[in-house]
Scaffold this motif. Structure first.
Motif, PDB file in Angstrom:
ATOM      1  N   ASN A 105      13.501  79.492  43.091  1.00  0.00           N
ATOM      2  CA  ASN A 105      13.516  80.758  43.802  1.00  0.00           C
ATOM      3  C   ASN A 105      14.934  81.293  43.826  1.00  0.00           C
ATOM      4  OD1 ASN A 105      14.841  79.174  45.672  1.00  0.00           O
ATOM      5  ND2 ASN A 105      13.119  79.042  47.097  1.00  0.00           N
ATOM      6  N   THR A 106      15.194  82.239  44.717  1.00  0.00           N
ATOM      7  CA  THR A 106      16.521  82.873  44.740  1.00  0.00           C
ATOM      8  C   THR A 106      17.608  81.915  45.179  1.00  0.00           C
ATOM      9  OG1 THR A 106      16.063  83.660  46.973  1.00  0.00           O
ATOM     10  CG2 THR A 106      15.542  85.162  45.149  1.00  0.00           C
ATOM     11  N   LYS A 107      17.235  80.835  45.847  1.00  0.00           N
ATOM     12  CA  LYS A 107      18.221  79.902  46.358  1.00  0.00           C
ATOM     13  C   LYS A 107      18.518  78.764  45.387  1.00  0.00           C
ATOM     14  CE  LYS A 107      17.061  80.771  51.217  1.00  0.00           C
ATOM     15  NZ  LYS A 107      16.637  80.151  52.508  1.00  0.00           N
ATOM     16  N   THR A 108      17.692  78.573  44.394  1.00  0.00           N
ATOM     17  CA  THR A 108      17.891  77.472  43.439  1.00  0.00           C
ATOM     18  C   THR A 108      18.821  77.914  42.307  1.00  0.00           C
ATOM     19  OG1 THR A 108      15.925  78.101  42.188  1.00  0.00           O
ATOM     20  CG2 THR A 108      15.642  76.483  43.968  1.00  0.00           C
ATOM     21  N   GLU A 109      19.390  76.901  41.652  1.00  0.00           N
ATOM     22  CA  GLU A 109      20.367  77.170  40.584  1.00  0.00           C
ATOM     23  C   GLU A 109      19.714  77.813  39.368  1.00  0.00           C
ATOM     24  OE1 GLU A 109      22.385  73.700  39.036  1.00  0.00           O
ATOM     25  OE2 GLU A 109      24.276  74.765  39.035  1.00  0.00           O
ATOM     26  N   VAL A 110      18.499  77.396  39.072  1.00  0.00           N
ATOM     27  CA  VAL A 110      17.766  77.958  37.948  1.00  0.00           C
ATOM     28  C   VAL A 110      16.404  78.394  38.441  1.00  0.00           C
ATOM     29  CG1 VAL A 110      18.971  76.569  36.235  1.00  0.00           C
ATOM     30  CG2 VAL A 110      16.864  75.704  37.245  1.00  0.00           C
ATOM     31  N   SER A 111      15.802  79.348  37.749  1.00  0.00           N
ATOM     32  CA  SER A 111      14.466  79.817  38.142  1.00  0.00           C
ATOM     33  C   SER A 111      13.872  80.655  37.024  1.00  0.00           C
ATOM     34  CB  SER A 111      14.553  80.645  39.429  1.00  0.00           C
ATOM     35  OG  SER A 111      13.295  81.196  39.743  1.00  0.00           O
ATOM     36  N   ASN A 112      12.538  80.560  36.890  1.00  0.00           N
ATOM     37  CA  ASN A 112      11.822  81.405  35.943  1.00  0.00           C
ATOM     38  C   ASN A 112      10.954  82.421  36.662  1.00  0.00           C
ATOM     39  OD1 ASN A 112       9.809  79.724  36.949  1.00  0.00           O
ATOM     40  ND2 ASN A 112       8.709  79.598  34.976  1.00  0.00           N
ATOM     41  N   ARG A 113      11.300  82.743  37.907  1.00  0.00           N
ATOM     42  CA  ARG A 113      10.456  83.555  38.758  1.00  0.00           C
ATOM     43  C   ARG A 113      10.295  84.985  38.253  1.00  0.00           C
ATOM     44  NH1 ARG A 113      13.681  86.679  42.131  1.00  0.00           N
ATOM     45  NH2 ARG A 113      15.907  86.165  42.073  1.00  0.00           N
ATOM     46  N   ARG A 114      11.237  85.462  37.453  1.00  0.00           N
ATOM     47  CA  ARG A 114      11.165  86.859  37.025  1.00  0.00           C
ATOM     48  C   ARG A 114      10.002  87.109  36.068  1.00  0.00           C
ATOM     49  NH1 ARG A 114      17.597  88.197  35.953  1.00  0.00           N
ATOM     50  NH2 ARG A 114      18.267  87.928  38.135  1.00  0.00           N
ATOM     51  N   ASP A 115       9.736  86.180  35.162  1.00  0.00           N
ATOM     52  CA  ASP A 115       8.630  86.373  34.215  1.00  0.00           C
ATOM     53  C   ASP A 115       8.137  85.001  33.778  1.00  0.00           C
ATOM     54  OD1 ASP A 115       6.805  87.471  32.562  1.00  0.00           O
ATOM     55  OD2 ASP A 115       8.229  88.514  31.253  1.00  0.00           O
ATOM     56  N   PRO A 116       7.333  84.359  34.603  1.00  0.00           N
ATOM     57  CA  PRO A 116       6.986  82.961  34.344  1.00  0.00           C
ATOM     58  C   PRO A 116       5.960  82.739  33.244  1.00  0.00           C
ATOM     59  CG  PRO A 116       5.879  83.724  36.306  1.00  0.00           C
ATOM     60  CD  PRO A 116       6.765  84.853  35.871  1.00  0.00           C
ATOM     61  N   GLY A 117       5.325  83.775  32.730  1.00  0.00           N
ATOM     62  CA  GLY A 117       4.293  83.565  31.733  1.00  0.00           C
ATOM     63  C   GLY A 117       3.035  83.002  32.338  1.00  0.00           C
ATOM     64  N   VAL A 118       1.997  82.799  31.545  1.00  0.00           N
ATOM     65  CA  VAL A 118       0.692  82.380  32.059  1.00  0.00           C
ATOM     66  C   VAL A 118       0.097  81.294  31.184  1.00  0.00           C
ATOM     67  CG1 VAL A 118       0.211  84.606  33.169  1.00  0.00           C
ATOM     68  CG2 VAL A 118      -0.452  84.253  30.786  1.00  0.00           C
ATOM     69  N   PHE A 119      -0.724  80.419  31.871  1.00  0.00           N
ATOM     70  CA  PHE A 119      -1.516  79.406  31.181  1.00  0.00           C
ATOM     71  C   PHE A 119      -2.978  79.783  31.298  1.00  0.00           C
ATOM     72  CE2 PHE A 119       2.267  77.150  32.674  1.00  0.00           C
ATOM     73  CZ  PHE A 119       2.683  76.480  31.517  1.00  0.00           C
ATOM     74  N   CYS A 120      -3.759  79.415  30.318  1.00  0.00           N
ATOM     75  CA  CYS A 120      -5.198  79.611  30.401  1.00  0.00           C
ATOM     76  C   CYS A 120      -5.866  78.666  29.422  1.00  0.00           C
ATOM     77  CB  CYS A 120      -5.595  81.062  30.134  1.00  0.00           C
ATOM     78  SG  CYS A 120      -5.025  81.707  28.525  1.00  0.00           S
ATOM     79  N   GLY A 121      -7.199  78.635  29.461  1.00  0.00           N
ATOM     80  CA  GLY A 121      -7.939  77.734  28.609  1.00  0.00           C
ATOM     81  C   GLY A 121      -8.501  76.581  29.381  1.00  0.00           C
ATOM     82  N   GLU A 122      -8.682  75.456  28.716  1.00  0.00           N
ATOM     83  CA  GLU A 122      -9.338  74.298  29.328  1.00  0.00           C
ATOM     84  C   GLU A 122      -8.642  73.024  28.870  1.00  0.00           C
ATOM     85  OE1 GLU A 122     -13.803  72.242  29.549  1.00  0.00           O
ATOM     86  OE2 GLU A 122     -13.392  73.923  28.195  1.00  0.00           O
ATOM     87  N   ILE A 123      -8.575  72.062  29.780  1.00  0.00           N
ATOM     88  CA  ILE A 123      -8.054  70.751  29.417  1.00  0.00           C
ATOM     89  C   ILE A 123      -9.140  69.708  29.642  1.00  0.00           C
ATOM     90  CG2 ILE A 123      -5.682  71.394  29.982  1.00  0.00           C
ATOM     91  CD1 ILE A 123      -5.988  69.733  32.548  1.00  0.00           C
ATOM     92  N   GLU A 124      -9.118  68.659  28.849  1.00  0.00           N
ATOM     93  CA  GLU A 124     -10.057  67.563  29.004  1.00  0.00           C
ATOM     94  C   GLU A 124      -9.385  66.301  29.521  1.00  0.00           C
ATOM     95  OE1 GLU A 124     -11.973  67.072  25.272  1.00  0.00           O
ATOM     96  OE2 GLU A 124     -13.081  68.967  25.379  1.00  0.00           O
ATOM     97  N   GLN A 125      -8.053  66.304  29.499  1.00  0.00           N
ATOM     98  CA  GLN A 125      -7.282  65.183  30.039  1.00  0.00           C
ATOM     99  C   GLN A 125      -6.240  65.734  31.002  1.00  0.00           C
ATOM    100  OE1 GLN A 125      -5.625  63.191  26.672  1.00  0.00           O
ATOM    101  NE2 GLN A 125      -7.535  62.181  26.103  1.00  0.00           N
ATOM    102  N   PRO A 126      -5.817  64.936  31.978  1.00  0.00           N
ATOM    103  CA  PRO A 126      -4.852  65.421  32.955  1.00  0.00           C
ATOM    104  C   PRO A 126      -3.538  65.819  32.265  1.00  0.00           C
ATOM    105  CG  PRO A 126      -5.906  63.427  33.726  1.00  0.00           C
ATOM    106  CD  PRO A 126      -6.323  63.584  32.303  1.00  0.00           C
ATOM    107  N   GLN A 127      -2.928  66.841  32.796  1.00  0.00           N
ATOM    108  CA  GLN A 127      -1.626  67.328  32.325  1.00  0.00           C
ATOM    109  C   GLN A 127      -0.689  67.434  33.512  1.00  0.00           C
ATOM    110  OE1 GLN A 127      -0.910  67.651  29.189  1.00  0.00           O
ATOM    111  NE2 GLN A 127      -2.997  67.408  28.404  1.00  0.00           N
TER     112      GLN A 127
END
Length: 916
Positions: A105-127
């Motif tokens: 977030n704004t307080k951390t040294e690094v952050s991807n909060r501005r444009d984090p991208g998206v995941f979708c689809g399906e998994i069959e094993q834990p990730q």
């Protein structure tokens, strides 16, 4: 029916009325509720599908709460056990729903909060997602919530040192092991001064799944070239799958050509302006080490905006190729070098070094090395280490032979007609510690690759080169290792020494043959040339294993220098003049030798067992000498055979005829071609003659100058000198020793009073004559004159017999013989042959003095060998010139008559044959 409806309505109104305004009841939240802060270790599932939310859009967010007072070095591990959200279309777009993971977030040294991208689809094993910060927010969205959209995850907090795969061991010692983050970025990092295990280049969230919509930049630097990016044990997984079902979406192998979505791109340089080494994606064991051409690499990691909840990214180590050495040369481009002997001298090293191409290079690369010495030098190249492997890191596949090759040329450019050796990756055998030596001052080496490589050449070599002075004093004899020839018509004098190129001693050690260098001095026999050789220095070393005395210099296996005159053109042995070794050189040097004929040979012999250890790269010469060709056609024959009398003319009677066909430089020392310190008399053009006048055994010699002329009164411009054996003989004349007698323009009158030389003084007892059990009698006559030579003389000589004396002291005239028929005046007892009497030359010495003494005492006239009275009886009978003339006239008349008769007969024959 209407009654039922009415009852329900009443019940609803009753309930509403029973609730008081402002009195709310706190309800315990359910675990499957969204938009909440999640406790650590709490299991979270997607909301239940109800009639209220089914088929409707839904957005949920979850924040993760760490323990109170938790330091920032804690991170979150979120494990997705089940996941089916939306559909990935065209591998780039999420349709119907998505999941976002905001790391920081704004307080951390690094952050991807501005444009984090998206995941979708399906998994069959834990990730698993492992955050970079201690703050994580997960946001879920679906356009149509059904039981086919779901997720389940749990979380836990860990300290950084517990994540060994990310931070490695002893994290506290390497606080910037993962690079120094760049402000206001999520994954841009700078790595400085990378060494072994000090720099980890990783995808964000490694070793978990990496976020979407990344554009990461890594600036890598090492102290020394060549920077190396490599994977040790971890697998590489960038976009290895776009869906988990291996039947419908199989794993993609690692590729450097087909990476349309997520990829890792490596640049050779500090930033994006560098040359692209490769673009990689896929899944599996990364087969290459990427080695840059300098101290810097730039790595770019890009992921698509949308993608599956798969792929764990990468982990690279950074170091440098350990065998880097500085090359004393100038590099043109990436791998083209020019290396000169001047640069090597300036570096202070005796040998230069260059290595095989250790960094990446594209297909059809050609790397060249021009090794260039100074004029007169040769180049040696050898490989202390050489290995030929199969091509392990090709950029382009090649099925043929010689995908990579190394060619050595005996030239300054890749001349195919001068190839010394070619090494190929498919069939060649490496040659270690073998000397490749040029014949000129340049050697050219070219490495070629049809395949290219990410991590250096399959031909691994460590090459050394150095330069050797290959200048010759004379003309090199082809087909020999160090033989030289000195022709009088090319250089009339100069210096010589043992080979400057000490590779001959190293080669001797490898072949097991003794070093044998022969120096041949040749002049034209027709012009009576002679050779003067002076050995000035011998510097042989002791044998390292044994000390052999120099007892039999010509036969023993010791380092030695032999000098001899060949008896014919083909013999390597002949009349021995001298042999020098370490022992006798101390007493014999300087040693001057004068040839009797037109040739002289010098041979240097070094025993092979210690040749390399004693003399390889030993700058001091083993011997030094100087030579001079003398006695040109103006001098005539150098050796004059013994005779009762004779004359020596200078210039020789055939001189003008010979100089008509040859250049005068052939006969005279020419200072314009040589150093002024080479030998005596070399500062100016001169003519020198040394004659050996042999005398019969047991006879004295009387020399008398009939005519003599010098160009000036100075003895420096011209002089005639006489050397007896005890004055050094021919050697004394060669080195300018003090002569028995000297005549020049200053004392030309002394030419009339040359004393008689006794046989005892003429006796030559040098070692050569003693070895042959012969004693010869000779006098050596030396003439020296500056050019242009205007000197001339006629020197006559007579051999004198000596009659024994009677008991009373008188000369035993009764012992006169056929060779001693005329007794010379005086009481010397000298006599000459009768054929020398009245021959126009006074052959008896001191005649005028004897006649004067006799007249003064009133004695009878002395009849010397040329007195008029004596010569009357020796005159031949008068010739009848009148009879000779009449006979010639008669003969001519008879011949004329015969010719006339013959002509008439021929004419008549012609008339008879005329047709009517």
């Amino acid at each position: 029916m209407a009654g039922v409806k009415f009852g329900v309505a009443c019940l609803f109104l009753l309930l509403v009325c029973s609730v008081r305004p402002g009195a709310s009841r706190k309800v315990e939240p359910k675990k499957d509720h969204c938009n909440k802060t999640v406790e650590i270790y709490e299991d979270v599932s997607s909301p239940e599908v109800t009639s209220i939310n089914e088929g409707k859009p839904m957005t949920c967010w979850y924040r993760f709460r760490l323990f109170r007072g938790t330091p920032r070095d804690w991170i979150m591990r979120i494990k997705f056990k089940k996941f089916k959200v939306g559909t990935l279309v065209n591998a780039t777009t999420c349709v119907g729903g998505y999941l976002q993971i905001v790391d920081g977030n704004t307080k951390t040294e690094v952050s991807n909060r501005r444009d984090p991208g998206v995941f979708c689809g399906e998994i069959e094993q834990p990730q698993t997602f492992i955050s970079e910060t201690s703050f994580v927010k997960v946001q879920f969205h679906t356009d149509n919530f059904t039981d086919q959209t779901y997720f389940t995850f749990d979380s836990r907090a860990e300290q950084q040192f517990e994540v060994y795969l990310r931070y490695g061991q002893h994290q506290e010692l390497y606080p910037n092991r993962r690079g120094q983050p760049v402000a206001n970025t999520y994954c841009e990092r700078v790595f400085r001064d990378c060494r072994l295990q000090t720099c980890y280049v990783q995808s964000p969230a490694y070793p978990g799944i990496y976020p979407r919509n990344l554009h990461c930049k890594y600036y890598l630097n090492t102290r020394l070239p060549f920077i190396k990016l490599y994977i040790e044990n971890e697998e590489f997984n960038i976009d290895g799958q776009r869906c988990e079902n291996i039947m419908t979406c199989p794993m993609r192998p690692i590729s450097a050509t087909d990476c349309p979505y997520d990829y890792l791109r490596i640049y050779d340089g500090k930033d994006e302006t560098g040359q692209i080494i490769g673009t990689f994606c896929g899944m599996g064991k990364f087969p290459y080490s990427i080695i840059g051409t300098s101290e810097d690499l730039f790595v770019e990691f890009v992921t698509s905006e949308a993608g599956p909840l798969l792929n764990t990214g990468f982990h690279f180590n950074v170091g440098n190729w350990p065998g880097h050495v500085e090359t004393a040369g100038v590099r043109n481009g990436t791998c083209n070098w020019i290396m000169t002997s001047e640069q090597l001298t300036q570096s202070g090293d005796s040998e230069g070094i260059f290595l095989s191409v250790a960094h990446w290079y594209p297909p059809h690369t050609s790397c060249t090395y021009l090794i260039k010495g100074k004029a007169g030098e040769v180049v040696r190249l050898y490989f202390p280490s050489f290995r030929i492997n199969r091509i392990e890191s090709p950029i382009r596949h090649f099925d043929g032979d010689c995908g990579e090759s190394l060619t050595i040329y005996d030239a300054s450019w890749p001349d195919d007609s001068k190839i010394i050796k070619t090494f190929c990756d498919t069939f060649s055998k490496a040659m270690e510690k073998h000397d490749f030596v040029s014949t000129t001052e340049s050697l050219f080496v070219r490495f070629e690759s049809k395949t290219g490589s990410y991590s250096g050449s399959s031909l691994y070599y460590w090459a050394h080169y150095d330069f050797f002075d290959d200048r010759k004093s004379g003309e090199a004899l082809p087909g020999t290792q160090c033989d030289e020839t000195f022709h009088s018509w090319k250089r009339s004098y100069g210096n010589l020494r043992s080979p400057r190129n000490t590779l001959v001693y190293k080669k001797s050690a490898s072949t097991g043959e003794d070093v044998s260098c022969t120096y041949r001095f040749i002049t034209d026999k027709r012009v009576f040339g002679r050779v003067i050789l002076t050995i000035t220095n011998i510097a042989f070393k002791d044998h390292p294993y044994t000390s052999l005395p120099c007892n039999e210099c010509w036969n023993e296996q010791i380092d030695r220098l032999q000098i001899w005159e060949p008896t014919n053109l083909n013999l390597t042995d002949g009349n021995r003049l001298g042999c020098l070794c370490k022992d006798n050189a101390k007493t014999l040097l300087p040693l001057t030798l004068v040839s009797k004929g037109d040739r002289m040979n010098v041979r240097l012999l070094v025993e092979h067992s210690h040749a390399a250890s004693n003399y390889f790269k030993h700058p001091a010469p083993l011997f030094e000498a100087r030579y001079q060709f003398i006695h040109g056609p103006a001098c005539g024959p150098a050796t004059i055979s013994a005779s009762n009398d004779g004359e020596l003319h200078f210039p020789h009677k055939d001189y003008y005829m010979q100089t008509h066909y040859a250049s005068p430089q052939y006969y005279y020392a020419d200072s314009t071609h040589h150093q002024s310190t080479s030998a005596p008399h070399e500062q100016e053009n001169v003519v020198r003659c040394i004659w050996e006048l042999k005398v019969h055994k047991d006879r004295d010699l009387w020399l008398h100058v009939d005519k003599i002329k010098f160009s000036s009164r100075s003895c420096e411009d011209g002089r005639l000198e006489f050397y007896l054996p005890h004055n050094g003989g021919a050697v004394g004349a060669a080195v300018g020793a003090e002569p028995w007698m000297r005549i020049c323009g200053e004392n030309v009158s002394q030419a009339k009073d040359i004393p008689i030389v006794t046989n005892a003084e003429l006796l030559n007892t040098d070692f050569e004559a003693v070895e042959d059990n012969l004693l010869s009698s000779s006098i050596f006559i030396h003439f020296y004159g500056r050019l242009p030579a205007r000197s001339a003389f006629k020197l006559a000589w007579t051999e004198l017999f000596h009659l024994p004396r009677n008991s009373d002291g008188s000369v035993a005239t009764q012992r006169l013989s056929a060779d001693c028929e005329f007794l010379c005046p005086g009481d010397s007892g000298a006599c000459i042959s009768s054929r020398l009497v009245c021959n126009g030359v006074q052959n008896c010495p001191n005649v005028s003095a004897a006649a004067t003494a006799a007249a003064a005492t009133g004695g009878a006239e002395v009849h010397h060998d040329e007195s008029p009275d004596l010569c009357k009886s020796h005159l031949p009978e008068q010739v009848n010139w009148l009879a000779i003339a009449l006979g010639a006239t008669v003969g001519a008349a008879v011949a004329a008559c015969f010719i006339g008769m013959l002509c008439r007969a021929c004419h008549k024959r012609s008339d008879d044959d005329e047709p009517y």
